[in-house]
Design a protein around this motif. Structure first.
Motif, PDB file in Angstrom:
ATOM      1  N   UNK A 150      32.740  40.616  73.060  1.00 24.44           N
ATOM      2  CA  UNK A 150      33.059  40.888  74.464  1.00 24.44           C
ATOM      3  C   UNK A 150      32.272  39.954  75.366  1.00 24.44           C
ATOM      4  N   UNK A 151      30.976  39.791  75.062  1.00 29.14           N
ATOM      5  CA  UNK A 151      30.132  38.923  75.891  1.00 29.14           C
ATOM      6  C   UNK A 151      30.656  37.484  75.834  1.00 29.14           C
ATOM      7  N   UNK A 152      30.924  37.013  74.609  1.00 33.33           N
ATOM      8  CA  UNK A 152      31.385  35.631  74.449  1.00 33.33           C
ATOM      9  C   UNK A 152      32.699  35.406  75.208  1.00 33.33           C
ATOM     10  N   UNK A 153      33.682  36.285  74.981  1.00 33.11           N
ATOM     11  CA  UNK A 153      34.998  36.067  75.589  1.00 33.11           C
ATOM     12  C   UNK A 153      34.966  36.254  77.098  1.00 33.11           C
ATOM     13  N   UNK A 154      34.263  37.270  77.557  1.00 33.17           N
ATOM     14  CA  UNK A 154      34.239  37.512  79.006  1.00 33.17           C
ATOM     15  C   UNK A 154      33.546  36.346  79.716  1.00 33.17           C
ATOM     16  N   UNK A 155      32.468  35.845  79.140  1.00 34.53           N
ATOM     17  CA  UNK A 155      31.775  34.731  79.800  1.00 34.53           C
ATOM     18  C   UNK A 155      32.581  33.436  79.720  1.00 34.53           C
ATOM     19  N   UNK A 156      33.354  33.299  78.636  1.00 36.31           N
ATOM     20  CA  UNK A 156      34.247  32.147  78.526  1.00 36.31           C
ATOM     21  C   UNK A 156      35.379  32.268  79.554  1.00 36.31           C
TER      22      UNK A 156
ATOM     23  N   UNK B 188      50.376  24.352  55.940  1.00 37.85           N
ATOM     24  CA  UNK B 188      48.921  24.515  55.961  1.00 37.85           C
ATOM     25  C   UNK B 188      48.477  25.282  54.720  1.00 37.85           C
ATOM     26  N   UNK B 189      47.559  24.677  53.949  1.00 38.29           N
ATOM     27  CA  UNK B 189      47.104  25.327  52.722  1.00 38.29           C
ATOM     28  C   UNK B 189      45.724  25.959  52.885  1.00 38.29           C
ATOM     29  N   UNK B 190      44.903  25.323  53.711  1.00 37.59           N
ATOM     30  CA  UNK B 190      43.545  25.848  53.914  1.00 37.59           C
ATOM     31  C   UNK B 190      43.321  26.084  55.406  1.00 37.59           C
ATOM     32  N   UNK B 191      43.837  27.198  55.883  1.00 37.01           N
ATOM     33  CA  UNK B 191      43.796  27.427  57.332  1.00 37.01           C
ATOM     34  C   UNK B 191      42.388  27.350  57.914  1.00 37.01           C
ATOM     35  N   UNK B 192      41.393  27.887  57.197  1.00 39.67           N
ATOM     36  CA  UNK B 192      40.047  27.899  57.786  1.00 39.67           C
ATOM     37  C   UNK B 192      39.500  26.485  57.951  1.00 39.67           C
ATOM     38  N   UNK B 193      40.009  25.538  57.157  1.00 36.50           N
ATOM     39  CA  UNK B 193      39.545  24.154  57.303  1.00 36.50           C
ATOM     40  C   UNK B 193      40.458  23.360  58.234  1.00 36.50           C
ATOM     41  N   UNK B 194      41.769  23.644  58.166  1.00 42.09           N
ATOM     42  CA  UNK B 194      42.717  22.800  58.898  1.00 42.09           C
ATOM     43  C   UNK B 194      42.897  23.175  60.367  1.00 42.09           C
ATOM     44  N   UNK B 195      42.728  24.461  60.684  1.00 42.96           N
ATOM     45  CA  UNK B 195      42.947  24.913  62.061  1.00 42.96           C
ATOM     46  C   UNK B 195      41.731  24.549  62.911  1.00 42.96           C
ATOM     47  N   UNK B 196      41.989  23.972  64.091  1.00 48.31           N
ATOM     48  CA  UNK B 196      40.889  23.558  64.968  1.00 48.31           C
ATOM     49  C   UNK B 196      40.575  24.578  66.056  1.00 48.31           C
ATOM     50  N   UNK B 197      41.585  25.322  66.477  1.00 50.76           N
ATOM     51  CA  UNK B 197      41.379  26.300  67.556  1.00 50.76           C
ATOM     52  C   UNK B 197      42.106  27.584  67.204  1.00 50.76           C
ATOM     53  N   UNK B 198      41.466  28.714  67.433  1.00 54.37           N
ATOM     54  CA  UNK B 198      42.133  29.990  67.176  1.00 54.37           C
ATOM     55  C   UNK B 198      42.163  30.819  68.444  1.00 54.37           C
ATOM     56  N   UNK B 199      43.325  31.399  68.705  1.00 56.68           N
ATOM     57  CA  UNK B 199      43.463  32.330  69.826  1.00 56.68           C
ATOM     58  C   UNK B 199      43.950  33.660  69.252  1.00 56.68           C
ATOM     59  N   UNK B 200      43.070  34.402  68.542  1.00 59.82           N
ATOM     60  CA  UNK B 200      43.494  35.708  68.039  1.00 59.82           C
ATOM     61  C   UNK B 200      43.572  36.707  69.197  1.00 59.82           C
ATOM     62  N   UNK B 201      44.362  37.731  68.997  1.00 57.28           N
ATOM     63  CA  UNK B 201      44.586  38.737  70.043  1.00 57.28           C
ATOM     64  C   UNK B 201      43.342  39.613  70.153  1.00 57.28           C
ATOM     65  N   UNK B 202      42.818  39.775  71.358  1.00 62.36           N
ATOM     66  CA  UNK B 202      41.544  40.478  71.531  1.00 62.36           C
ATOM     67  C   UNK B 202      41.582  41.522  72.647  1.00 62.36           C
TER      68      UNK B 202
ATOM     69  N   UNK C  88      29.710  29.736  65.178  1.00 61.48           N
ATOM     70  CA  UNK C  88      30.881  29.096  64.579  1.00 61.48           C
ATOM     71  C   UNK C  88      32.110  29.195  65.479  1.00 61.48           C
ATOM     72  N   UNK C  89      32.210  30.319  66.233  1.00 57.48           N
ATOM     73  CA  UNK C  89      33.405  30.583  67.039  1.00 57.48           C
ATOM     74  C   UNK C  89      33.230  30.204  68.506  1.00 57.48           C
ATOM     75  N   UNK C  90      32.098  29.581  68.854  1.00 67.81           N
ATOM     76  CA  UNK C  90      31.876  29.199  70.255  1.00 67.81           C
ATOM     77  C   UNK C  90      32.784  28.038  70.654  1.00 67.81           C
ATOM     78  N   UNK C  91      32.807  27.783  71.945  1.00 69.11           N
ATOM     79  CA  UNK C  91      33.644  26.692  72.458  1.00 69.11           C
ATOM     80  C   UNK C  91      33.325  25.382  71.742  1.00 69.11           C
ATOM     81  N   UNK C  92      32.036  25.157  71.422  1.00 67.13           N
ATOM     82  CA  UNK C  92      31.669  23.920  70.722  1.00 67.13           C
ATOM     83  C   UNK C  92      31.371  24.166  69.247  1.00 67.13           C
ATOM     84  N   UNK C  93      31.812  25.294  68.717  1.00 69.99           N
ATOM     85  CA  UNK C  93      31.585  25.610  67.307  1.00 69.99           C
ATOM     86  C   UNK C  93      32.595  24.917  66.405  1.00 69.99           C
ATOM     87  N   UNK C  94      32.498  25.221  65.100  1.00 67.14           N
ATOM     88  CA  UNK C  94      33.428  24.607  64.142  1.00 67.14           C
ATOM     89  C   UNK C  94      34.853  25.070  64.360  1.00 67.14           C
ATOM     90  N   UNK C  95      35.003  26.349  64.692  1.00 65.43           N
ATOM     91  CA  UNK C  95      36.345  26.905  64.901  1.00 65.43           C
ATOM     92  C   UNK C  95      36.315  27.742  66.180  1.00 65.43           C
TER      93      UNK C  95
END
Lengths: 388, 385
Positions: free
Chosen positions: B167-173, B270-284, B313-320
């Motif tokens: 909540x903190x991460x998304x709200x501040x983003x 896509x075979x390895x989503x965790x490696x191939x995907x650069x940005x994720x917008x999951x429903x929150x 890892x999930x921050x704006x400048x993180x890996x994903x």
């Protein structure tokens, strides 16, 4: 070139005015079971996608989509709902097959109108909340106004509209799934109680329960199933504005019918619908609608439908039989399942399975549905039992 | 299969109480999307729109009512819905309009106006439950999500604080998003100390009630290349619906989400989503849902998601980067429009136009997902440059 799509199975259940012994889920389950059996014994696990057509308020459930998958056998499958007519759901399923990603898709719709206490009250919630709803009128007044305008613009007579009712209700007597068949004369219609002038009570179709499920297949899959497929040659849907005061072509014509038919005919390669199509199932929610729709679908010129009807052109012996099933006036009004009833009749006729009302040598059929007052949305589908 | 591109995107501000009518909100989003790619309504062949329950706006056949606001005047117009999953599903709906060859251009619009419901939209959620077995209990959505949140935390030993971090991460983003309902940052203490709604759900674990609309323009390959030199391609789509009898399921893992994701990944190759995907917008809509969905999307190993979150890892400048838009928690949650907002975000991110929210580097593949019904449905879209 778009992929060809065919109907390989169809099933229906509980098409009648009341169905207290089954829930809507049981009703859809029965229709689906019959549909899959009709397709030669398909197991639902073989189906790639499911589409349901529904409207929340008529079902009495919000997000009615939740209750779709179980009775269709679609749990943990691609399932979606279209808030539209069953034929729009059919179009969505067809487009999914045409992407090439899928081979079998089911489309379903049902009506459980016997559960609805006050239909007009719900329909008034479809009217614009600022400009129309505050009038607190039974929304059928809109149909009265439109009928008046249609008669005025085209010179069609009140009597001719009554003939539509007599034709369809009489025709419904030879249809085993029709609930409102009657041996009735045009004079009886105008003697029934006046409702929304110039409409009388018998000019208005009555509600029906029932569920219909259709199975669609890509060309390759249809041939593999080795069932006599009915091809969807063309499909089109269109929406005019929902605002009653801004329909540019006026109220005499049904612009949505014109636009949807243009698209469907073009896709099907039809130049002269009257000659190339053997029969039609056309929305007749209100008696005048059949005539207005016939004209807007280019079956005849504006103002001619009424007189051609009187000459018998649209009867079971005419050159262009319309609503052999009995239409909405004879079969009943199925809400979101209306379009699928029209499709059902065309499929039965093109397969030669329409029993007493079977038309000889039927090869191409037209199904057209309208979404009712106060909308201006229509869907046209052209079906054929031969590919070229 | 024909390739389909997103060529324009636009949205309204997300607000608690819009003065515009639902139709006007749709109009504004559609117009912004068309303006963004210098197109007119006359260039558009079909409208694919979406909106969740009619009850929010209090309009029967809401799709018909919204049609001309969406640009559907005298055009093929069709409304789709899968509850909360509608916003991303509408893109699937638009995709098959174009991919099937029926049309070359299509507008996808989603709208929701929840403020019409008085005193609170939550009351209408009572009508989504089974009329015989559940409605008599008078349930709310918060109750059932509290059950799911509890089960999810219990399964992996996650804590309320772990969830609050989302909540903190998304709200501040979200405070960086120009259309956001909030401009104020929150702290972990504020989230943890906010009022308990239905334990373990506290007020700030939940996205707000919002009004708004969002839209994108789709085009077939040939047309897209004439409109823009930066098309964003729809690489894969998937959707999946589980049983309505949600009480028969174990709630800790969203298997419908995995199925929808696999469908989309297969289509996208896509075979390895965790490696191939650069940005994720999951429903929150709730903070725990973002993590729950990251696991369902195969972007994070179940049970390890909180570690990745805490490692940045999930921050704006993180890996994903996860929810660089700010998500529903940070931008607002006009149900169907919120999902389409995620599609808009991927479009802007992949084109490098996301301003302050832009993820670093050159992102090539993004995934958006929305969820809804009775904890039952997921729609997934993979977009790429």
């Amino acid at each position: 070139m778009k992929r060809r799509v065919a109907i390989v199975g169809i099933g229906y259940a509980h098409l009648r005015s009341m169905s207290p012994e089954v829930s809507y889920r049981e009703m859809v389950f029965e229709a689906a079971t019959r549909c899959y059996r009709d397709a030669g014994g398909i197991h639902p696990s073989e189906i790639d996608a499911f589409v349901a057509s529904s409207e929340d308020f008529m079902e009495g459930v919000s997000i009615a989509d939740e209750y779709v998958p179980d009775q269709l056998g679609g749990v943990l499958k691609p399932v979606q709902s279209i808030a539209g007519d069953g034929l729009q759901g059919l179009a969505a399923a067809m487009m999914q097959l045409q992407t090439g990603e899928m081979d079998l898709a089911a489309a379903s719709a049902f009506s459980k109108s016997s559960n609805i206490l006050s239909k007009e009250n719900i329909v008034s919630y479809a009217c614009d909340p600022i400009t129309v709803r505050p009038l607190e009128e039974n929304p059928n007044f809109i149909a009265g106004l439109e009928m008046n305008r249609y008669l005025e613009e085209t010179g069609t007579t009140r009597q001719q509209c009554a003939e539509v009712v007599a034709k369809n209700k009489t025709q419904a007597l030879s249809n085993e799934y029709a609930s409102y068949g009657a041996e009735i004369k045009a004079a009886d219609i105008t003697k029934s109680s006046p409702c929304f002038a110039p409409l009388h009570q018998l000019d208005i179709s009555q509600d029906l329960d029932g569920a219909i499920v259709v199975l669609l297949a890509s060309e390759e899959k249809a041939r593999e199933l080795n069932r006599e497929p009915i091809w969807i040659k063309g499909i089109g849907w269109a929406t005019d504005t929902p605002n009653l005061d801004s329909r540019i072509s006026g109220w005499g014509t049904a612009e949505y019918a014109k636009l949807s038919a243009r698209k469907a005919y073009q896709m099907a390669g039809i130049q002269c619908p009257r000659k190339e199509i053997s029969l039609a199932e056309i929305d007749d929610t209100f008696s005048y609608k059949e005539l207005q729709h016939l004209e807007s679908l280019s079956i005849c010129s504006p103002g001619e439908a009424g007189s051609q009807l009187e000459q018998g052109a649209f009867s079971n012996k005419g050159d262009f039989p319309v609503n052999l099933s009995g239409g909405n006036l004879g079969v009943g009004y199925l809400h979101e399942a209306n379009g699928l009833q029209k499709l059902l009749e065309i499929v039965l006729q093109l397969r030669g399975e329409a029993g007493k009302r079977q038309l000889k040598d039927a090869h191409t059929g037209l199904a057209f549905s309208w979404r009712g007052i106060p909308t201006a949305t229509g869907v046209t589908a052209v079906l054929s039992n031969r590919l070229s | 299969m024909r390739k389909v591109a997103v060529v324009g995107a636009g949205m309204t501000n997300f607000v608690r109480r819009a003065l515009e009518t639902p139709s006007e909100l749709s109009f504004e989003a559609t117009k912004n999307a068309l303006d963004s790619c210098e197109m007119n309504l006359s260039d558009i062949e079909a409208v694919a729109h979406g909106s969740a329950p009619d009850a929010f706006d209090g309009i029967h056949q809401k799709g018909e009512y919204l049609s001309d606001g969406c640009g559907g005047w005298n055009k093929p117009t069709m409304r789709v819905y899968v509850g909360g999953g509608t916003g991303v599903h509408a893109l699937v709906h638009g995709w098959y309009h174009v991919a099937s060859g029926h049309v070359d251009t299509c507008v996808v619009v989603c709208e929701e106006k929840m403020s019409s419901a008085l005193p609170h939209a939550q009351a209408f959620f009572l009508t989504i439950f089974d009329h015989t077995t559940e409605r008599p209990l008078g349930p709310t959505l918060l109750w059932i999500f509290a059950m799911e949140m509890n089960r999810y935390m219990e399964r992996y030993g996650y804590t309320k604080e772990d969830m609050a971090l989302v909540a903190v991460k998304n709200k501040n983003q979200g405070a960086k998003h120009p259309a956001s309902q909030f401009k104020k940052e929150v702290t972990l203490e504020e989230v943890l100390n906010s009022e308990t709604m239905a334990y373990p759900v506290s007020r700030l674990d939940v996205s707000p009630v919002s009004d708004g609309a969002a839209a994108v323009v789709l085009a077939s390959e040939n047309v897209a290349r004439r409109i823009t030199n930066k098309p964003v391609w729809v690489e894969g789509v998937g959707w999946n619906l589980d049983t309505a009898y949600w009480a028969t399921r174990d709630l800790y893992y969203p298997r419908y989400c995995e199925k929808a994701a696999r469908m989309a990944y297969d289509m996208a190759g896509i075979r390895e989503p965790d490696k191939q995907i650069d940005i994720a917008e999951p429903y929150d809509p709730f903070d725990y849902k973002a993590l729950h969905h990251m696991e369902g999307l195969l972007l994070s190993p179940p049970g390890k998601t909180v570690d990745l979150l805490r490692d940045g890892h999930f921050d704006q400048d993180g890996n994903l980067p996860m929810c660089p838009s700010g998500g529903l928690l940070g931008v607002g949650n006009p149900i169907a429009a919120a999902g389409t907002m995620k599609i808009c975000e991927l479009f802007w991110q992949l084109r490098g136009e996301a301003g302050e929210r832009q993820v670093p580097g050159v992102p090539r593949l993004g995934v958006a997902q929305a969820w809804g019904d009775l904890m039952q449905v997921s729609s997934v879209v993979v977009m790429g440059k």
